[in-house]
Design a protein around this motif. Sequence first.
Motif, PDB file in Angstrom:
ATOM      1  N   ALA A 390      32.298  46.677  43.772  1.00  0.00           N
ATOM      2  CA  ALA A 390      33.303  45.608  43.693  1.00  0.00           C
ATOM      3  C   ALA A 390      32.638  44.246  43.543  1.00  0.00           C
ATOM      4  O   ALA A 390      33.113  43.375  42.792  1.00  0.00           O
ATOM      5  CB  ALA A 390      34.186  45.641  44.936  1.00  0.00           C
ATOM      6  N   ALA A 391      31.520  44.038  44.255  1.00  0.00           N
ATOM      7  CA  ALA A 391      30.804  42.761  44.168  1.00  0.00           C
ATOM      8  C   ALA A 391      30.224  42.549  42.774  1.00  0.00           C
ATOM      9  O   ALA A 391      30.229  41.433  42.243  1.00  0.00           O
ATOM     10  CB  ALA A 391      29.697  42.704  45.217  1.00  0.00           C
ATOM     11  N   ILE A 392      29.743  43.621  42.169  1.00  0.00           N
ATOM     12  CA  ILE A 392      29.184  43.532  40.810  1.00  0.00           C
ATOM     13  C   ILE A 392      30.269  43.131  39.822  1.00  0.00           C
ATOM     14  O   ILE A 392      30.065  42.267  38.960  1.00  0.00           O
ATOM     15  CB  ILE A 392      28.550  44.880  40.393  1.00  0.00           C
ATOM     16  CG1 ILE A 392      27.263  45.142  41.189  1.00  0.00           C
ATOM     17  CG2 ILE A 392      28.278  44.914  38.898  1.00  0.00           C
ATOM     18  CD1 ILE A 392      26.114  44.215  40.828  1.00  0.00           C
ATOM     19  N   VAL A 393      31.443  43.737  39.919  1.00  0.00           N
ATOM     20  CA  VAL A 393      32.560  43.383  39.022  1.00  0.00           C
ATOM     21  C   VAL A 393      32.907  41.906  39.176  1.00  0.00           C
ATOM     22  O   VAL A 393      33.021  41.160  38.189  1.00  0.00           O
ATOM     23  CB  VAL A 393      33.802  44.251  39.306  1.00  0.00           C
ATOM     24  CG1 VAL A 393      34.993  43.748  38.490  1.00  0.00           C
ATOM     25  CG2 VAL A 393      33.524  45.705  38.962  1.00  0.00           C
ATOM     26  N   ALA A 394      33.067  41.459  40.436  1.00  0.00           N
ATOM     27  CA  ALA A 394      33.430  40.061  40.689  1.00  0.00           C
ATOM     28  C   ALA A 394      32.359  39.107  40.174  1.00  0.00           C
ATOM     29  O   ALA A 394      32.666  38.063  39.566  1.00  0.00           O
ATOM     30  CB  ALA A 394      33.659  39.843  42.183  1.00  0.00           C
TER      31      ALA A 394
END
Length: 446
Positions: A390-394
Motif C-alpha cells: 500500500a505504501a508503494i502505491v501511495a
Amino acid sequence: MQTSDRQEVIDDLLSKVDQDAPETIQEIEQAHGVDSLALLLEALPVNDRVGFWEQLSPSLQLPVLAEMRDDAGEAVIRAVDEAQLHTLFADLDADTLLELQDVLTEPLLEEALGRMDSEQKQRYASAQQYADNQVGHWCDHQPLVVPAKTKVNVVLRLLRRVMPKYCDHVFVVDSRGIWVGAVPIHKLFGADGVLKISELVREQFPSLNARDDIYTSADTVASSEEIALPVLDDGNMLIGRLDLGTAYEMQAERAEAQIMATAGLDEDEDLFSPVMKSARNRALWLGVNLMTAFLASWFIGLFEATLQQVVALAVLMPVVASMGGIAGSQTLTLIVRGLALGQISKANLKPLLSKEFKVGLLNGVLWALVIGAIAGYWFESWGLGAVIGAAIVANIISAALAGIFVPVLLEKLKIDPALSGSVILTTVTDIVGFVAFLGLGTLFLL
C-alpha cells in the motif's frame, strides 16, 4: 573529434609532459579544430595546460582561450606572463572580447578596448546594450547586408568578394538601416542586373528581437528551416543575425548547464579548479541536501516507537524511498524537458496530470504486488507485505504528481527546475513514502 580519439590524444600529451613536444602540438593543430583543442587543454592539469597552450601557434592561442570554459581560461590567464598577455590582446576583436570579458581583469579589458578601432568599439558597445542572456548580446554583427536601392549586378559583385559562413540570403535594409526583408542568393543568378534588390525581397521572412532570450532564439533558428535569422532592435533596425552554427552551440551549452545544475554545479567549473574553490562551490548544495535529509529524519522520528517494535519496517524503508525517488525523477525529467521546449501550459496540465496519475497507479499496483510478496515471504508476515504494498502505491502515485507540480511551480517562481527540482522532489517522495509506510505499520502491525 570522437571521444575515444580525444582520450588517446590526452594520454599522448600527458606522456610527453616533461618533453618539449612542438611536433605533437603541430599535429593536433592540423588534425583538429579550435573547439577540440580547447576541450583537450581543459582535460590537462593546470601546469601542463599552460605549458601546452604556450606551444600553440600565436594565431591559435587567442581562439582556443576564447573557446575554453571560464574557469579553465581564467587559470591560463592567471599563469601566463603579463607581458605575453599584453601582446596577445593587442589585436582583439569585439566578438572575442565578448567571449573573454568575464575572465579578464579590468586593466586588461580596458587595454583591449583602447587598442580597438572605432568599428570594433562600436560593435562591442552595441552588444553591451543587451544582457548576456539576450540574443542582441551574442548575435553576429557582420551579416551580408545591402541597401534596398542596390542593383542586382552590384550585389553579385559583392558576393564574389564576401561570403560569410551560414549564408544563403542577402539581408536588405532601407537608408536608415531599418529591416526590409531578405533575398535568397539563388534568385540573384539569372535576374536582370539592373533590378533593385528590393524587387526580389522574400515576403514573411522570420526575425528575432534583440531582447529575446538567447536559448529561445537558438531553438527558433534551429526549427525555422533557415540557415540564419536577422536580429532586430525595438525600432526594427537590423543589428545582426543568429546563424545555425551558433544556435546549435547555444543548445549544447544549455544542455550541459542543465546536466551540471542537477548536481548544483556551474557548467564553467574546471576539472582542475583549486580544491578550496571546488569545495566552496559544492558546499552550499550539500547544505541544502542536509536540511532536507534532517526534515525526512524528523518524520521518521515520529514513529520511533513503531520502529522499535517492528524492526522489519526499518529494514524495508530504503525500498519505499528508492521506488518513489525513481518514479518521481522519471516524471521530473520529462516535465523539465517539456518546460524547456515550451510544451507545458495551463491547457494541457490537467490531461498531463491525469495521464501521470494513471501511469503511477499502474506501476504502483504492479510493483506493490511484487514487493509485497517478497516482503511477506521474507519476514513471514503477509500483513507486513500488504502494508509495504500500500505504501508503494501511495508513494509512486505521489511521486508522479510531484514530478509535475514541483517543476511547474518552480518555473512560475522563476527558479530553474533543473537546478533544484530533484532535491525538492526527493524530499517529497521520502516524506510521503516514510509517513505512508510507517503510519500504516503503526495502524495495522502493532
